[in-house]
Design an enzyme around this catalytic site. Structure first.
Site, mmCIF file in Angstrom:
data_model
loop_
_atom_site.group_PDB
_atom_site.id
_atom_site.type_symbol
_atom_site.label_atom_id
_atom_site.label_comp_id
_atom_site.label_asym_id
_atom_site.label_seq_id
_atom_site.Cartn_x
_atom_site.Cartn_y
_atom_site.Cartn_z
ATOM 1 N N ASP A 184 0.833 -1.207 0.000
ATOM 2 C CA ASP A 184 0.000 0.000 0.000
ATOM 3 C C ASP A 184 0.869 1.259 0.000
ATOM 4 O O ASP A 184 0.551 2.247 -0.680
ATOM 5 C CB ASP A 184 -0.932 -0.001 1.221
ATOM 6 C CG ASP A 184 -1.822 -1.225 1.240
ATOM 7 O OD1 ASP A 184 -2.328 -1.589 0.166
ATOM 8 O OD2 ASP A 184 -1.989 -1.838 2.308
ATOM 9 N N HIS A 212 -5.290 -3.659 5.559
ATOM 10 C CA HIS A 212 -4.979 -3.909 4.152
ATOM 11 C C HIS A 212 -6.199 -4.440 3.407
ATOM 12 O O HIS A 212 -6.259 -5.609 3.050
ATOM 13 C CB HIS A 212 -3.790 -4.884 4.032
ATOM 14 C CG HIS A 212 -3.498 -5.242 2.607
ATOM 15 N ND1 HIS A 212 -2.955 -4.345 1.706
ATOM 16 C CD2 HIS A 212 -3.704 -6.382 1.899
ATOM 17 C CE1 HIS A 212 -2.837 -4.912 0.530
ATOM 18 N NE2 HIS A 212 -3.290 -6.158 0.617
#
Ligand code: NAD
Ligand code: LMR
Length: 369
Positions: A184, A212
């Site tokens: 990310d 996530h």
């Protein structure tokens, strides 16, 4: 000479990669063989063994292939003979101080990461039992890549804690299990660079906290926005692209899986910090990763954890910037990011993040209990 003994021990590291024959596992194997090899090249007091494990027979070919790469990393592979064969996993894990896990099924278009839970939680439970039985729980670091990270890290932590209790080992496993959310941050950096034409080949760094998947992914673009001056509309687009970056790849692969190459890159970048720590090249590392904020006795896991718990309505697991040492695992959470949570744009995102994340965490804890 105890000093020499301990430093020699520190320089000898076994890394186990579980799920090594898969889409992530194969390029990650190559990166570990090449890049970790470069770290120890010419250093006689450092040794690195890479132990590959997968239930897929193709692992034999992957291992044969990568073994021809001329770096000083010793490569071994382990494949169970049948469903009941536990010895391959045991041998792979024996003495490992870094375990990296991309084992499990990936998404297809139309699926959420949560849809993977039923299968992947069972896999994580099996692997946790293997880790507890064959690694030193007070020394090993476990990095979970498999999805859904938000639920599987709680499964791994709870399973290891149960095993430690059963084996009567006093090991603070909560301080040594990490959910790999680094992709990310890699995406946030890339997308920001694309949007702003960041010049001079500089790669911007953007902290990403939370979890996530979708709205649990909370990129903190506040500092970048102040520095580079993009609009709130552009900010909202950036945040959305980071939160749903995984979907871009799943859709483009049209049923053939999810991110593998960018994940292998992010996985290597992340794991490489732990290799440095275990090789004794550095005394501590700073990483941003998904962890348990509570210890086994439900006390804050380390300095700074109580502030994060307070700011997140007691969300038990959260991705935060933190400091890790080889001996103690997580020692300190860097709480300086908390001031950014008060910014208007971020407050709303935080509320959505917390609400979704709590459900994901609960799913993992319930499964393990
Ligand atoms: P893949 O199907 O290509 O590979 C998975 C591998 O795991 C296969 O080789 C399979 O044989 C192996 N495996 C299955 N069960 C196993 C077991 N019990 N023990 C050992 N190995 C086992 O999938 P992939 O693309 O490599 O993705 C793996 C996982 O990583 C998925 O769950 C995916 O969603 C996740 N992922 C996470 C991130 C992240 O940012 N954390 C990014 C991308 C993918
Ligand atoms: C990603 O973010 O690319 C991974 O979590 C894989 C996925 O399912 O999107």
């Amino acid at each position: 000479m105890p000093y020499i003994e301990s430093s020699e021990k520190k320089g000898s590291v076994k890394v186990a990669l579980l799920g090594a024959a898969g889409g992530i596992g194969q390029p990650l194997t190559l990166l570990l063989k090449t890049q970790l090899g470069a770290k120890i090249l010419g250093q006689e007091n450092k040794q690195l063994e890479l132990a590959l494990y997968d239930i897929a027979p193709i692992l034999e070919g992957v291992s044969a292939d990568v073994s021809h790469v001329n770096t000083p990393v010793l490569l071994k592979h382990y494949i169970p003979k049948d469903r009941d064969d536990e010895s391959a996993l045991s041998e792979c894990l024996q003495g490992a101080s870094l375990v990296i896990i991309p084992a499990g099924v990936p998404r297809k278009p139309g699926m959420s990461r949560d849809d993977l839970f039923a299968i992947n939680a069972g896999i994580i439970r099996t692997l946790a039992k293997g880790i507890a039985g064959n690694c030193d729980l007070s020394k090993v670091f476990v990095l979970v890549i498999s999805n859904p990270v938000n639920s599987l890290v709680p499964v791994m932590v709870e399973e290891l804690a149960k095993e430690a209790k059963r084996l009567e080992i006093a090991a603070p496993v909560q301080r040594r299990v990490f959910g790999v959310t680094h992709l990310d941050a890699v995406r946030a950096s890339t997308f920001l660079q694309q949007l702003t034409n960041y010049s001079g080949n500089r790669v911007p760094s953007v902290p990403v906290i939370g979890g996530h998947s979708g709205e649990t992914i909370l990129p903190l673009f506040g500092e970048a926005q102040k520095e580079l001056g993009f609009s709130d509309e552009q900010l909202a687009k950036l945040v959305h692209r980071v939160q749903y970056g995984g979907d871009e790849v799943v859709e483009a692969k049209k049923g053939a899986g999810s991110a593998t190459l960018s994940m292998a890159y992010a996985g290597y970048e992340f794991a490489s910090n732990f290799a440095d720590l275990l090789l004794g090249t550095v005394d501590k590392i700073n990483v941003t990763t998904f962890i348990s904020l509570l210890d086994a006795d439900k006390a804050p896991v380390a300095e700074g954890a109580s502030e994060v718990l307070e700011a997140t309505d007691n969300t038990e697991y959260f991705a935060v910037p933190l400091e890790v040492t080889a001996e103690e695992g997580i020692v300190k959470i860097d709480t300086s990011f908390l001031t950014q949570l008060n910014e208007n744009n971020t407050r709303k995102l935080l509320t959505a993040c917390i609400s979704a994340l709590k459900k994901n965490i609960e799913l993992g804890i319930t499964f393990a209990s």
